[in-house]
Write a protein that holds these residues in place. Structure first.
Motif, PDB file in Angstrom:
ATOM      1  N   GLY A  15       0.789  -1.216   0.000  1.00 17.76           N
ATOM      2  CA  GLY A  15       0.000   0.000   0.000  1.00 17.76           C
ATOM      3  C   GLY A  15       0.822   1.267   0.000  1.00 17.76           C
ATOM      4  N   GLY A  16       2.109   1.141   0.190  1.00 21.24           N
ATOM      5  CA  GLY A  16       2.991   2.306   0.240  1.00 21.24           C
ATOM      6  C   GLY A  16       3.358   2.827  -1.134  1.00 21.24           C
ATOM      7  N   SER A  17       4.211   3.860  -1.124  1.00 18.15           N
ATOM      8  CA  SER A  17       4.611   4.535  -2.358  1.00 18.15           C
ATOM      9  C   SER A  17       6.113   4.763  -2.380  1.00 18.15           C
ATOM     10  N   LEU A  18       6.637   4.866  -3.588  1.00 19.87           N
ATOM     11  CA  LEU A  18       8.027   5.230  -3.814  1.00 19.87           C
ATOM     12  C   LEU A  18       8.102   6.046  -5.092  1.00 19.87           C
ATOM     13  N   ARG A  19       9.175   6.830  -5.224  1.00 25.34           N
ATOM     14  CA  ARG A  19       9.457   7.475  -6.497  1.00 25.34           C
ATOM     15  C   ARG A  19      10.856   7.093  -6.943  1.00 25.34           C
ATOM     16  N   LEU A  20      10.922   6.479  -8.094  1.00 19.67           N
ATOM     17  CA  LEU A  20      12.197   6.101  -8.689  1.00 19.67           C
ATOM     18  C   LEU A  20      12.670   7.190  -9.647  1.00 19.67           C
ATOM     19  N   SER A  21      13.980   7.332  -9.731  1.00 22.16           N
ATOM     20  CA  SER A  21      14.590   8.278 -10.668  1.00 22.16           C
ATOM     21  C   SER A  21      15.616   7.561 -11.525  1.00 22.16           C
ATOM     22  N   CYS A  22      15.838   8.097 -12.699  1.00 22.30           N
ATOM     23  CA  CYS A  22      16.848   7.564 -13.604  1.00 22.30           C
ATOM     24  C   CYS A  22      17.568   8.736 -14.243  1.00 22.30           C
ATOM     25  N   ALA A  23      18.820   8.910 -13.897  1.00 18.33           N
ATOM     26  CA  ALA A  23      19.632   9.983 -14.473  1.00 18.33           C
ATOM     27  C   ALA A  23      20.327   9.446 -15.717  1.00 18.33           C
ATOM     28  N   ALA A  24      20.111  10.105 -16.841  1.00 17.33           N
ATOM     29  CA  ALA A  24      20.623   9.634 -18.125  1.00 17.33           C
ATOM     30  C   ALA A  24      21.725  10.542 -18.658  1.00 17.33           C
ATOM     31  N   SER A  25      22.689   9.962 -19.334  1.00 18.39           N
ATOM     32  CA  SER A  25      23.744  10.719 -19.983  1.00 18.39           C
ATOM     33  C   SER A  25      24.325   9.893 -21.119  1.00 18.39           C
ATOM     34  N   GLY A  26      25.071  10.566 -21.993  1.00  8.94           N
ATOM     35  CA  GLY A  26      25.732   9.851 -23.082  1.00  8.94           C
ATOM     36  C   GLY A  26      24.900   9.723 -24.337  1.00  8.94           C
ATOM     37  N   PHE A  68       0.958   3.176 -11.130  1.00  6.58           N
ATOM     38  CA  PHE A  68       2.267   3.760 -11.405  1.00  6.58           C
ATOM     39  C   PHE A  68       2.097   4.957 -12.334  1.00  6.58           C
ATOM     40  N   ALA A  69       3.023   5.914 -12.227  1.00  3.40           N
ATOM     41  CA  ALA A  69       2.989   7.098 -13.088  1.00  3.40           C
ATOM     42  C   ALA A  69       4.394   7.423 -13.571  1.00  3.40           C
ATOM     43  N   ILE A  70       4.572   7.402 -14.874  1.00  2.00           N
ATOM     44  CA  ILE A  70       5.869   7.728 -15.464  1.00  2.00           C
ATOM     45  C   ILE A  70       5.899   9.203 -15.840  1.00  2.00           C
ATOM     46  N   THR A  78      16.317  13.365 -16.859  1.00  2.00           N
ATOM     47  CA  THR A  78      15.922  12.438 -15.795  1.00  2.00           C
ATOM     48  C   THR A  78      14.533  11.887 -16.063  1.00  2.00           C
ATOM     49  N   LEU A  79      14.410  10.594 -15.849  1.00  2.00           N
ATOM     50  CA  LEU A  79      13.154   9.861 -15.967  1.00  2.00           C
ATOM     51  C   LEU A  79      12.691   9.478 -14.574  1.00  2.00           C
ATOM     52  N   TYR A  80      11.387   9.489 -14.365  1.00  2.00           N
ATOM     53  CA  TYR A  80      10.830   9.162 -13.058  1.00  2.00           C
ATOM     54  C   TYR A  80       9.765   8.077 -13.183  1.00  2.00           C
ATOM     55  N   LEU A  81       9.542   7.383 -12.080  1.00  2.00           N
ATOM     56  CA  LEU A  81       8.426   6.458 -11.972  1.00  2.00           C
ATOM     57  C   LEU A  81       7.886   6.543 -10.560  1.00  2.00           C
ATOM     58  N   ARG A  82       6.657   6.997 -10.452  1.00  2.00           N
ATOM     59  CA  ARG A  82       5.979   7.034  -9.167  1.00  2.00           C
ATOM     60  C   ARG A  82       5.232   5.732  -8.999  1.00  2.00           C
ATOM     61  N   LEU A  83       5.495   5.042  -7.914  1.00  2.00           N
ATOM     62  CA  LEU A  83       4.859   3.760  -7.619  1.00  2.00           C
ATOM     63  C   LEU A  83       3.900   3.961  -6.435  1.00  2.00           C
ATOM     64  N   ASN A  84       2.629   3.773  -6.671  1.00  2.00           N
ATOM     65  CA  ASN A  84       1.618   3.913  -5.624  1.00  2.00           C
ATOM     66  C   ASN A  84       0.921   2.574  -5.393  1.00  2.00           C
ATOM     67  N   SER A  85       0.267   2.456  -4.248  1.00  2.00           N
ATOM     68  CA  SER A  85      -0.514   1.262  -3.922  1.00  2.00           C
ATOM     69  C   SER A  85       0.283  -0.008  -4.181  1.00  2.00           C
ATOM     70  N   THR A 113      17.476  -0.399  -9.505  1.00  2.00           N
ATOM     71  CA  THR A 113      17.196  -0.041  -8.115  1.00  2.00           C
ATOM     72  C   THR A 113      16.186  -1.043  -7.578  1.00  2.00           C
ATOM     73  N   GLN A 114      16.463  -1.594  -6.413  1.00  2.00           N
ATOM     74  CA  GLN A 114      15.644  -2.677  -5.850  1.00  2.00           C
ATOM     75  C   GLN A 114      14.447  -2.107  -5.100  1.00  2.00           C
ATOM     76  N   VAL A 115      13.284  -2.619  -5.436  1.00  2.00           N
ATOM     77  CA  VAL A 115      12.064  -2.300  -4.702  1.00  2.00           C
ATOM     78  C   VAL A 115      11.583  -3.577  -4.038  1.00  2.00           C
ATOM     79  N   THR A 116      11.426  -3.524  -2.729  1.00  2.00           N
ATOM     80  CA  THR A 116      10.935  -4.674  -1.965  1.00  2.00           C
ATOM     81  C   THR A 116       9.691  -4.249  -1.209  1.00  2.00           C
ATOM     82  N   VAL A 117       8.596  -4.945  -1.485  1.00  2.00           N
ATOM     83  CA  VAL A 117       7.322  -4.648  -0.845  1.00  2.00           C
ATOM     84  C   VAL A 117       7.014  -5.785   0.119  1.00  2.00           C
ATOM     85  N   SER A 118       7.024  -5.467   1.390  1.00  2.00           N
ATOM     86  CA  SER A 118       6.851  -6.502   2.403  1.00  2.00           C
ATOM     87  C   SER A 118       6.370  -5.876   3.698  1.00  2.00           C
ATOM     88  N   SER A 119       5.552  -6.633   4.406  1.00  2.00           N
ATOM     89  CA  SER A 119       5.107  -6.171   5.712  1.00  2.00           C
ATOM     90  C   SER A 119       6.022  -6.712   6.805  1.00  2.00           C
TER      91      SER A 119
END
Length: 119
Positions: A15-26, A68-70, A78-85, A113-119
């Motif tokens: 049920g939690g949320s995270l925001r992932l980022s991706c920094a791009a170059s090259g 999720f919202a990209i 920079t690219l983002y991904l918002r992870l909800n619920s 980047t590791q996302v672990t969803v656990s109670s």
């Protein structure tokens, strides 16, 4: 040389949320469609979302649509991904990649980047 550096993962309760980022170059980020892909334990790499160069076109896999919202900031390359619920089945290594749709599965990726969803 293409460089993609993902960050923002962590341990979160269901049920939690995270925001992932991706920094791009090259490469010219602002002229590239971008995607997020993930690899769940024991599973193949899975496409989950894509965003067009200008951010106007977005697509999601059915498993994450509505949760999720990209997004992207071309000025910051920079690219983002918002992870909800978040659900336990969202536990995975998340990667960003250049390209649209499942074609992005063949592209270079960062270290993830590791996302672990656990109670």
């Amino acid at each position: 040389e293409v460089q993609l550096v993902e960050s923002g993962g962590g341990l979160v309760q269901p049920g939690g949320s995270l925001r992932l980022s991706c920094a791009a170059s090259g490469f010219t980020f602002a002229r590239s469609d971008m995607s997020w892909v993930r690899q769940r334990p024991g599973n193949d790499l899975e496409w989950i979302s894509s965003i067009s160069q200008d951010g106007r076109n977005i697509n999601y896999a059915g498993s994450v649509g509505g949760r999720f919202a990209i997004s992207r900031d071309n000025a910051k390359s920079t690219l983002y991904l918002r992870l909800n619920s978040l659900k336990t089945e969202d536990t995975a290594m998340y990667y960003c990649a250049e390209g649209w749709g499942t074609g992005a599965l063949q592209s270079d990726r960062g270290q993830g980047t590791q996302v672990t969803v656990s109670s």
